[in-house]
Motif scaffolding. Structure first.
Motif, PDB file in Angstrom:
ATOM      1  N   HIS A 258     -42.661  33.220 -34.922  1.00  0.00           N
ATOM      2  CA  HIS A 258     -41.259  33.649 -35.028  1.00  0.00           C
ATOM      3  C   HIS A 258     -41.071  34.714 -36.104  1.00  0.00           C
TER       4      HIS A 258
ATOM      5  N   SER B 274     -37.078  34.983 -37.168  1.00  0.00           N
ATOM      6  CA  SER B 274     -35.934  34.672 -36.320  1.00  0.00           C
ATOM      7  C   SER B 274     -36.332  33.613 -35.291  1.00  0.00           C
ATOM      8  N   SER B 275     -35.525  32.528 -35.213  1.00  0.00           N
ATOM      9  CA  SER B 275     -35.803  31.470 -34.241  1.00  0.00           C
ATOM     10  C   SER B 275     -34.490  30.977 -33.650  1.00  0.00           C
ATOM     11  N   SER B 276     -34.367  31.114 -32.323  1.00  0.00           N
ATOM     12  CA  SER B 276     -33.123  30.665 -31.679  1.00  0.00           C
ATOM     13  C   SER B 276     -33.062  29.136 -31.638  1.00  0.00           C
TER      14      SER B 276
ATOM     15  N   PHE C 259     -31.937  28.025 -34.818  1.00  0.00           N
ATOM     16  CA  PHE C 259     -30.732  28.764 -35.184  1.00  0.00           C
ATOM     17  C   PHE C 259     -30.866  29.330 -36.618  1.00  0.00           C
TER      18      PHE C 259
ATOM     19  N   LYS D 135     -32.178  33.002 -38.881  1.00  0.00           N
ATOM     20  CA  LYS D 135     -32.725  34.358 -39.033  1.00  0.00           C
ATOM     21  C   LYS D 135     -32.607  34.717 -40.507  1.00  0.00           C
TER      22      LYS D 135
ATOM     23  N   ASP E  10     -37.834  23.442 -33.281  1.00  0.00           N
ATOM     24  CA  ASP E  10     -36.637  22.715 -32.794  1.00  0.00           C
ATOM     25  C   ASP E  10     -36.322  21.597 -33.789  1.00  0.00           C
TER      26      ASP E  10
END
Length: 243
Positions: free
Chosen positions: A158, A174-176, A179, A181, A241
């Protein structure tokens, strides 16, 4: 008779060259006893020795003075050293940023030692000087390789961007799924990777800030592949996650 004189001169020249070669071989044997070498001997003459480091991008020229009575090096009278001059041959405009950083750190070390001639007044001290330089060149070279690895494979961790400015390394994560950045800036110096790296954090999205990064970094010991291990640890601890 003229021919025989010329032959004699040629023989003398050859004998002198052979003597120099023997002397160079003997000196090399002593230098290589310090079996950790990052240098390549380019020249060894009565006047000077020239060593190259780091794919010929750094050159050290050692200028010899007169022999010293009672001190020997490679079974010959030792020589005083008049000067040790370092020169960079890296084309900074063409070279990748990681190479430029490596070069900056090596010269940061060279300049931090102030007068090399004071520390290396005779040939007797030269193996130690070459060893000290080799150690720093090796560590900085590994840092360069780590940066190249992160620039190529950073997405697996990431890591969106690796940016190098002067002696600072900026890492944009950055990691969706987490959540998050944020940008982590690490300040490196020539004693990498033996000391903890100063850092600062800029949060763009989410809750990862100085406190969270400090907690992760405190569990990553300094040492081999320090930068890579920092990135892997941040990825494992802060960018997965959250469930």
């Amino acid at each position: 008779r003229e021919l025989s004189e010329m032959d004699a001169e040629d023989e003398l020249d050859l004998a002198e060259m052979e003597k120099l070669k023997k002397s160079e071989r003997a000196c090399l044997e002593i230098l290589k006893k310090y079996d950790f070498t990052e240098w390549e001997l380019m020249e060894w003459s009565e006047q000077q020795a020239v060593f190259n480091f780091l794919y010929d991008s750094v050159t050290l020229t050692v200028v010899f003075g007169p022999p010293i009575d009672g001190e020997f090096f490679a079974a010959r009278p030792s020589r005083s050293i008049i000067s040790l001059d370092f020169e960079s041959f890296l084309d900074e405009e063409q070279a990748p940023p990681s190479s430029c950083l490596v070069q900056r750190l090596i010269f940061q070390f060279i300049e931090s030692r102030r007068s090399w001639q004071d520390k290396c007044p005779t040939l007797h001290y030269l193996p130690q000087a070459l060893f000290d330089i080799s150690l720093v060149v090796n560590r900085c070279k590994i840092l360069g390789e780590e940066l190249e690895f992160l620039q190529r494979w950073g997405a697996k961790f990431h890591l969106l961007e690796t940016d190098i400015k002067d002696t600072e390394v900026k890492l944009l994560f950055s990691s969706s799924v987490a959540f998050a950045k944020f940008e982590l800036t690490l300040v490196v110096s020539h004693d990498y990777p033996s000391a903890v790296l100063p850092f600062r954090v800029q949060t763009h999205i989410g809750n990862v800030g100085e406190k969270e990064i400090a907690a992760v970094l405190s569990r990553v010991p300094a040492g081999h592949h320090y930068l890579q291990r920092i990135v892997i640890s941040i990825h494992q601890n802060l960018l997965q996650d959250p469930r």
